[in-house]
Design a protein around this motif. Structure first.
Motif, PDB file in Angstrom:
ATOM      1  N   LEU A   1       0.685  -1.089  -0.124  1.00  0.00           N
ATOM      2  CA  LEU A   1       0.048  -0.042   0.078  1.00  0.00           C
ATOM      3  C   LEU A   1       0.777   1.137   0.031  1.00  0.00           C
ATOM      4  CD1 LEU A   1      -2.997   0.829   0.060  1.00  0.00           C
ATOM      5  CD2 LEU A   1      -2.795   0.892   2.709  1.00  0.00           C
ATOM      6  N   GLY A   2       1.869   1.275   0.930  1.00  0.00           N
ATOM      7  CA  GLY A   2       2.883   2.523   0.763  1.00  0.00           C
ATOM      8  C   GLY A   2       3.603   2.551  -0.573  1.00  0.00           C
ATOM      9  N   PHE A   3       4.094   1.500  -1.221  1.00  0.00           N
ATOM     10  CA  PHE A   3       4.624   1.527  -2.620  1.00  0.00           C
ATOM     11  C   PHE A   3       3.454   1.987  -3.495  1.00  0.00           C
ATOM     12  CE2 PHE A   3       5.555  -0.134  -6.570  1.00  0.00           C
ATOM     13  CZ  PHE A   3       6.885   0.303  -6.792  1.00  0.00           C
ATOM     14  N   VAL A   4       2.391   1.812  -3.561  1.00  0.00           N
ATOM     15  CA  VAL A   4       1.214   2.243  -4.276  1.00  0.00           C
ATOM     16  C   VAL A   4       1.155   3.592  -4.263  1.00  0.00           C
ATOM     17  CG1 VAL A   4      -1.116   1.927  -5.096  1.00  0.00           C
ATOM     18  CG2 VAL A   4       0.247  -0.097  -4.751  1.00  0.00           C
ATOM     19  N   PHE A   5       0.970   4.100  -3.000  1.00  0.00           N
ATOM     20  CA  PHE A   5       0.595   5.524  -2.668  1.00  0.00           C
ATOM     21  C   PHE A   5       1.898   6.397  -3.117  1.00  0.00           C
ATOM     22  CE2 PHE A   5      -3.118   4.446  -0.249  1.00  0.00           C
ATOM     23  CZ  PHE A   5      -3.935   5.595  -0.638  1.00  0.00           C
ATOM     24  N   SER A   6       3.124   5.862  -2.724  1.00  0.00           N
ATOM     25  CA  SER A   6       4.378   6.442  -3.032  1.00  0.00           C
ATOM     26  C   SER A   6       4.562   6.949  -4.503  1.00  0.00           C
ATOM     27  CB  SER A   6       5.736   5.824  -2.491  1.00  0.00           C
ATOM     28  OG  SER A   6       5.478   5.882  -1.158  1.00  0.00           O
ATOM     29  N   THR A   7       4.146   5.649  -5.434  1.00  0.00           N
ATOM     30  CA  THR A   7       4.443   5.774  -6.740  1.00  0.00           C
ATOM     31  C   THR A   7       3.232   6.796  -7.344  1.00  0.00           C
ATOM     32  OG1 THR A   7       5.127   3.446  -6.887  1.00  0.00           O
ATOM     33  CG2 THR A   7       4.084   4.334  -8.823  1.00  0.00           C
ATOM     34  N   LEU A   8       2.243   6.600  -6.793  1.00  0.00           N
ATOM     35  CA  LEU A   8       1.067   7.785  -7.235  1.00  0.00           C
ATOM     36  C   LEU A   8       1.491   9.031  -7.156  1.00  0.00           C
ATOM     37  CD1 LEU A   8      -1.760   8.389  -8.244  1.00  0.00           C
ATOM     38  CD2 LEU A   8      -2.571   8.067  -5.933  1.00  0.00           C
ATOM     39  N   PHE A   9       2.198   9.357  -5.945  1.00  0.00           N
ATOM     40  CA  PHE A   9       2.583  10.731  -5.527  1.00  0.00           C
ATOM     41  C   PHE A   9       3.509  11.073  -6.501  1.00  0.00           C
ATOM     42  CE2 PHE A   9       0.651  10.148  -1.187  1.00  0.00           C
ATOM     43  CZ  PHE A   9      -0.423  10.913  -1.379  1.00  0.00           C
ATOM     44  N   PHE A  10       4.564  10.332  -6.873  1.00  0.00           N
ATOM     45  CA  PHE A  10       5.599  10.794  -7.363  1.00  0.00           C
ATOM     46  C   PHE A  10       5.456  11.088  -9.138  1.00  0.00           C
ATOM     47  CE2 PHE A  10       8.377   9.808  -3.950  1.00  0.00           C
ATOM     48  CZ  PHE A  10       9.535  10.274  -4.226  1.00  0.00           C
ATOM     49  N   LEU A  11       4.260   9.975  -9.595  1.00  0.00           N
ATOM     50  CA  LEU A  11       3.747  10.135 -10.912  1.00  0.00           C
ATOM     51  C   LEU A  11       2.853  11.630 -10.992  1.00  0.00           C
ATOM     52  CD1 LEU A  11       2.546   6.710 -11.609  1.00  0.00           C
ATOM     53  CD2 LEU A  11       4.548   7.657 -12.662  1.00  0.00           C
ATOM     54  N   LEU A  12       1.961  11.962 -10.118  1.00  0.00           N
ATOM     55  CA  LEU A  12       1.432  13.215 -10.150  1.00  0.00           C
ATOM     56  C   LEU A  12       2.470  14.403 -10.106  1.00  0.00           C
ATOM     57  CD1 LEU A  12      -1.470  12.516  -7.474  1.00  0.00           C
ATOM     58  CD2 LEU A  12      -1.624  12.930  -9.872  1.00  0.00           C
ATOM     59  N   ALA A  13       3.520  14.189  -9.423  1.00  0.00           N
ATOM     60  CA  ALA A  13       4.533  15.264  -9.164  1.00  0.00           C
ATOM     61  C   ALA A  13       5.321  15.521 -10.597  1.00  0.00           C
ATOM     62  CB  ALA A  13       5.846  15.048  -8.270  1.00  0.00           C
ATOM     63  N   ILE A  14       5.487  14.160 -11.466  1.00  0.00           N
ATOM     64  CA  ILE A  14       6.175  14.222 -12.673  1.00  0.00           C
ATOM     65  C   ILE A  14       5.440  14.637 -13.669  1.00  0.00           C
ATOM     66  CG2 ILE A  14       7.112  12.801 -14.576  1.00  0.00           C
ATOM     67  CD1 ILE A  14       8.285  10.772 -12.312  1.00  0.00           C
ATOM     68  N   PHE A  15       4.027  14.254 -13.787  1.00  0.00           N
ATOM     69  CA  PHE A  15       3.133  14.704 -14.621  1.00  0.00           C
ATOM     70  C   PHE A  15       2.430  15.912 -14.405  1.00  0.00           C
ATOM     71  CE2 PHE A  15       4.303  10.226 -15.714  1.00  0.00           C
ATOM     72  CZ  PHE A  15       5.064  10.359 -16.903  1.00  0.00           C
TER      73      PHE A  15
ATOM     74  N   LEU B   1       2.336  19.413  -4.622  1.00  0.00           N
ATOM     75  CA  LEU B   1       2.927  18.112  -4.376  1.00  0.00           C
ATOM     76  C   LEU B   1       4.281  18.044  -5.136  1.00  0.00           C
ATOM     77  CD1 LEU B   1       2.770  15.175  -3.073  1.00  0.00           C
ATOM     78  CD2 LEU B   1       1.521  14.684  -5.282  1.00  0.00           C
ATOM     79  N   GLN B   2       4.144  18.548  -6.351  1.00  0.00           N
ATOM     80  CA  GLN B   2       5.308  18.486  -7.139  1.00  0.00           C
ATOM     81  C   GLN B   2       6.305  19.036  -6.712  1.00  0.00           C
ATOM     82  OE1 GLN B   2       5.449  20.991 -10.870  1.00  0.00           O
ATOM     83  NE2 GLN B   2       5.830  19.085 -12.022  1.00  0.00           N
ATOM     84  N   THR B   3       6.305  20.473  -6.339  1.00  0.00           N
ATOM     85  CA  THR B   3       7.365  21.296  -5.512  1.00  0.00           C
ATOM     86  C   THR B   3       8.078  20.595  -4.463  1.00  0.00           C
ATOM     87  OG1 THR B   3       6.149  23.304  -6.437  1.00  0.00           O
ATOM     88  CG2 THR B   3       7.670  23.482  -4.415  1.00  0.00           C
ATOM     89  N   THR B   4       6.895  19.979  -3.333  1.00  0.00           N
ATOM     90  CA  THR B   4       7.480  19.393  -2.174  1.00  0.00           C
ATOM     91  C   THR B   4       8.485  18.279  -2.524  1.00  0.00           C
ATOM     92  OG1 THR B   4       5.398  19.989  -1.075  1.00  0.00           O
ATOM     93  CG2 THR B   4       6.529  18.133  -0.336  1.00  0.00           C
TER      94      THR B   4
END
Length: 273
Positions: free
Chosen positions: A11-25, A69-72
């Motif tokens: 679950l932590g990996f899924v949310f972490s990946t989601l946050f990083f993808l949102l930051a990238i795109f 989120l991207q900036t953070t």
């Protein structure tokens, strides 16, 4: 393989990946620009046009959060890379060279660590222009003191192992010892610690922004979004709670992954393998 990974870690990996993808795109995902005023009203409730409502001056809160989120994440990531690069190299150097170099570096680090990081950062940022570059450098160098302690402790143990002694006897220089002998065998604890230091960087930049010495308007990170909308809590408007919850979920998610990595790695490898 996945059955061996705890559900909390997945679950932590899924949310972490989601946050990083949102930051990238972020520019592709956000419905509006980060500083685009899209409504004449402020703190409007959620609608089909504004899924999380609007902020304190009528900007789309969801878009602001995605860009925040991207900036953070980018500031925390770059600060973490800087802290590990600086702290690890100095820690390894102190362990390998020993003598007055070790004493000078260690006592300087002790002096730096004796001052609370937040107070130190507030003093520096109060007299310097607040830019993203300055924030990354300040956060990275302050956190490098913690990384130095870990890197030196690990390197001291590795430095007395047989394969390192053999490298010294055949005349290898300190650069070889650090980058070819110590570094490969200390990656496990350092990688695990990197996740924890990333969390610290996220919380640190959020705290600075909430206090007004982080990202400056109209840009914002998650901490800045909490500050911008905190007044709404007085009127029962929960706009500030969304970025606050995002900070918490991001920190917990990365921490779950970092804890799992730490549990899967030993403090030291037995050899160069």
């Amino acid at each position: 393989m996945l059955t061996r990974i705890p559900a909390a870690t997945i679950l932590g990996f899924v949310f972490s990946t989601l946050f990083f993808l949102l930051a990238i795109f972020a520019p592709l995902v956000a419905p509006y620009g980060y500083d685009e005023v899209v409504s004449t009203g402020f703190w409007e409730p959620a609608t089909s046009d504004f899924l999380l409502g609007t902020d304190n001056i009528g900007r789309d809160l969801l878009s602001r959060m995605i860009y925040g989120l991207q900036t953070t994440i980018w500031i925390a990531t770059l600060a973490t890379i800087l802290s590990f690069t600086t702290g690890s190299i100095l820690g390894f150097l102190a362990a390998v060279m020993g003598g007055w170099i070790d004493q000078a570096l260690s006592r300087f680090i002790d002096l730096m660590m004796s001052i609370p990081s937040l107070i130190f950062a507030l003093v520096i940022l109060s007299i310097m222009p607040i830019t993203i570059t300055i924030l990354i450098v300040v956060m990275g160098l302050l956190d490098a003191t913690r990384v130095y302690r870990l890197a030196r402790a690990v390197a001291v143990d590795i430095n007395v192992m047989d394969y390192v002694e053999a490298a010294k006897l055949r005349g290898e220089r300190w650069r070889w010892i650090i980058f070819r002998e110590i570094l490969p065998n200390s990656l496990s604890p350092l990688v695990a610690e990197m996740g924890l230091r990333f969390i610290f960087a996220v919380l640190f930049i959020s705290t600075l922004s909430f206090l007004g010495l982080g990202i400056q308007p109209p840009q914002a990170d998650l901490g800045g979004l909490v500050k911008e909308n905190a007044e709404g809590l007085t009127y029962g408007i929960g706009a500030a709670l969304y970025p606050a919850a995002t900070i918490a979920v991001l920190a917990i998610s990365v921490n779950l992954v970092a804890d799992w990595i730490l549990s899967r790695t030993s403090s030291l490898k037995g050899g160069r393998g």
